[in-house]
Each structure stands twice: as C-alpha cells, then as structure tokens.
Design a protein around this motif. Structure first.
Motif, PDB file in Angstrom:
ATOM      1  N   VAL A   1       0.846  -1.201   0.000  1.00 29.02           N
ATOM      2  CA  VAL A   1       0.000   0.000   0.000  1.00 29.02           C
ATOM      3  C   VAL A   1       0.878   1.247   0.000  1.00 29.02           C
ATOM      4  O   VAL A   1       0.606   2.215  -0.721  1.00 29.02           O
ATOM      5  CB  VAL A   1      -0.941  -0.004   1.225  1.00 29.02           C
ATOM      6  N   ARG A   2       1.909   1.237   0.796  1.00 27.03           N
ATOM      7  CA  ARG A   2       2.848   2.369   0.849  1.00 27.03           C
ATOM      8  C   ARG A   2       3.433   2.642  -0.536  1.00 27.03           C
ATOM      9  O   ARG A   2       3.619   3.792  -0.933  1.00 27.03           O
ATOM     10  CB  ARG A   2       3.959   2.057   1.853  1.00 27.03           C
TER      11      ARG A   2
ATOM     12  N   ASN B   1       1.953   2.184  -3.183  1.00 28.34           N
ATOM     13  CA  ASN B   1       0.819   2.582  -4.026  1.00 28.34           C
ATOM     14  C   ASN B   1       0.404   1.499  -5.021  1.00 28.34           C
ATOM     15  O   ASN B   1       0.025   1.799  -6.163  1.00 28.34           O
ATOM     16  CB  ASN B   1       1.126   3.893  -4.762  1.00 28.34           C
TER      17      ASN B   1
ATOM     18  N   THR C   1      -2.369  -1.244  -5.196  1.00 27.72           N
ATOM     19  CA  THR C   1      -3.589  -1.790  -4.594  1.00 27.72           C
ATOM     20  C   THR C   1      -4.430  -2.555  -5.618  1.00 27.72           C
ATOM     21  O   THR C   1      -5.593  -2.842  -5.369  1.00 27.72           O
ATOM     22  CB  THR C   1      -4.436  -0.654  -3.982  1.00 27.72           C
TER      23      THR C   1
ATOM     24  N   ARG D   1      -2.843   4.938   3.757  1.00 32.46           N
ATOM     25  CA  ARG D   1      -1.543   5.067   3.092  1.00 32.46           C
ATOM     26  C   ARG D   1      -0.675   6.176   3.691  1.00 32.46           C
ATOM     27  O   ARG D   1       0.528   5.959   3.925  1.00 32.46           O
ATOM     28  CB  ARG D   1      -1.719   5.286   1.586  1.00 32.46           C
TER      29      ARG D   1
END
Length: 276
Positions: free
Chosen positions: A151-152, A154, A156, A171
């Motif tokens: 998620v960090r 980006n 998803t 996030r």
C-alpha cells in the motif's frame, strides 16, 4: 512462449544456479534444491517440462551470507533482488536476476522494479515446535506488514473495492515509519528462533504454506547430490519426505490441464542471450 525461447530461458536460469553452486562451494555454504526444482530432479533429472523457474532453499545463516557475498561481487551480470535492494519488490524471498533481460509477470508489470530472468532463493528458518497458533500468528502478522509495504508503494490492484478505499485512507500513515522498519520487523519475526535449540525448520516464504513445509532439521541435513540437467546439485538428505508432503504421489504426472508453470508471463526478453 515458443519452445526455443523456453529452452534458452532455462539455460539462463541454469547458468545462475551453476554460479551460486560455485560460490557456495567456495565459501562453505549449503543450499538445497526445493519445490518444483527438487521434483524435476527426481522425476525428470532436470526441469519439469512445463516449468520455467528454479528454486533453492538455504538455512537462514547461510542465506544471509550468500546474499552479502552476491552483493559484494558487484557483478554487472546479476542483480540481487530483495526488500533492501529493490524497494517496490513485494515478496519475502530473494531473487537473483540477470541484467539486460526481462521476465515480465502480469501481476507485477506496474511495479517499478527489476524484472530480469531469475531464480528464487528461499530462507529456511528454524522453529522450536510446530505450534500452529503461534506460527499462524507469525505468518498472518507478516502478511499484514507485507500488505502495508505494498500500500505504501501505491499498489492496490489486487485489493477488493472496499479494501482499496481503506488503503487510500491509511496510506499516509504508512510513511510515519521508514521502509527499513517494515523490512527489519519481518526479518525479526521469521528469524528470531534461529539461534535457539530447535527441532524443526520451515519455509515461511513458500507458496505451499508453512504446514507442508515444516520438517525435522535432519530432513535437510548435510544434503545429497542429485542430477539436474546434466549437473550435480545439492538437495535435502531426505528429499522424499519433502516431495510426499508437497505432492503426494510425486512420480505420477498431473493431468495435462494442470501442466503449467504458474507464472502469468506477459513478456520475455532474452537480451544478448537470444542469439547465444
């Protein structure tokens, strides 16, 4: 993929394995053929015909030493890929990739990372007992950390609609801690029993799950040599115990509809190896 490309792909992977075998002998490190590569060595004396990768496993101490040796080589040919060397790489195993090549998998094509042809190296971690609740907690907790890393970064795409909304909310919070914290926390959770008196060893990073991959340490033991594509490589001492756990009747061929590599390959570029 046409057969010529597949054969050249396998030749490149075999070359990586030969290099690692040489390094391990030079530095007195032990590795083992695992997974489909071990099965291929026993059933086909080489690659499973429809497979397209190589897997080896190493006890954690030797695994860490080999990674350091590979990095210190500063090779122009190979790239050592893990959390620390390639931040967007999402898996908890190490890949040794060939520079100037590409093995693009569909689920990873949007990741800004090295996509070269590779072999997998799995860390094998010692555990004191096969306590299902404790091991399930360790695996589930690290999976959540892996999700936070993704998620960090980006990514998803693999999440459901509701989880994508949640990911967007949380996030910003993932940046409160450095990326190295996530990496070190996962290492600690998986590694912390290795310096204790343990009866078992497991492969936390395996697609087969820890239950099928937990064995008494002597199953790996000092190892034994098996033929693979005309070469001799190290395998677990009691390899049949592992193959029965993973595949049951491992000498029986699967039905034709299940004969696939499991990789969602969308593009292969052999680079300079296409003509060599």
């Amino acid at each position: 993929m046409d057969n010529n490309t597949i054969e050249k792909l396998k030749d490149i992977e075999l070359e990586i394995l030969i290099h690692i075998d040489k390094l391990c002998k030079q530095h007195n490190l032990k590795y083992y053929l695992v997974g489909g590569t071990l099965l291929g060595a026993i059933r086909h004396k080489g690659f499973i015909p429809w497979d397209d990768d190589i897997d080896i496993g190493m006890m954690r101490d030797d695994y860490n030493k080999l990674i350091q040796i590979l990095i210190e080589e500063k090779s122009n040919k190979y790239f050592v890929q893990n959390f620390n060397t390639d931040p967007e790489y999402p898996r908890y195993i190490t890949k040794v990739r060939v520079n100037g090549t590409q093995f693009m998998e569909g689920h990873l094509e949007n990741y800004n990372m090295h996509h070269g042809i590779f072999i997998d190296i799995f860390p094998l971690d010692k555990i004191k007992e096969k306590n299902e609740k404790k091991l399930d907690f360790r695996v589930n907790f690290t999976n959540k950390i892996l999700t936070l890393r993704t998620v960090r970064n980006n990514h998803t795409e693999h999440l459901s609609k509701n989880k994508k909304i949640l990911a967007k909310i949380i996030r910003p919070l993932t940046f409160l801690l450095p990326l190295s914290f996530y990496n070190k926390l996962i290492d600690y959770i998986y590694e912390y029993e290795n310096d204790k008196d343990c009866k078992y060893v497991t492969n936390f990073g395996s697609q087969y799950g820890w239950r099928k991959q937990t064995f008494p340490i002597d199953v790996y033991g000092e190892g034994t040599y098996l033929e693979f594509e005309g070469h001799q490589f190290m395998a677990p001492a009691k390899w049949e115990v592992i193959l029965k756990s993973l595949y049951g009747d491992y000498m029986k061929l699967p039905p034709e509809e299940k004969r696939n590599s499991g990789h969602d390959v969308v593009h292969i570029d052999l680079g300079k190896y296409a003509e060599n």
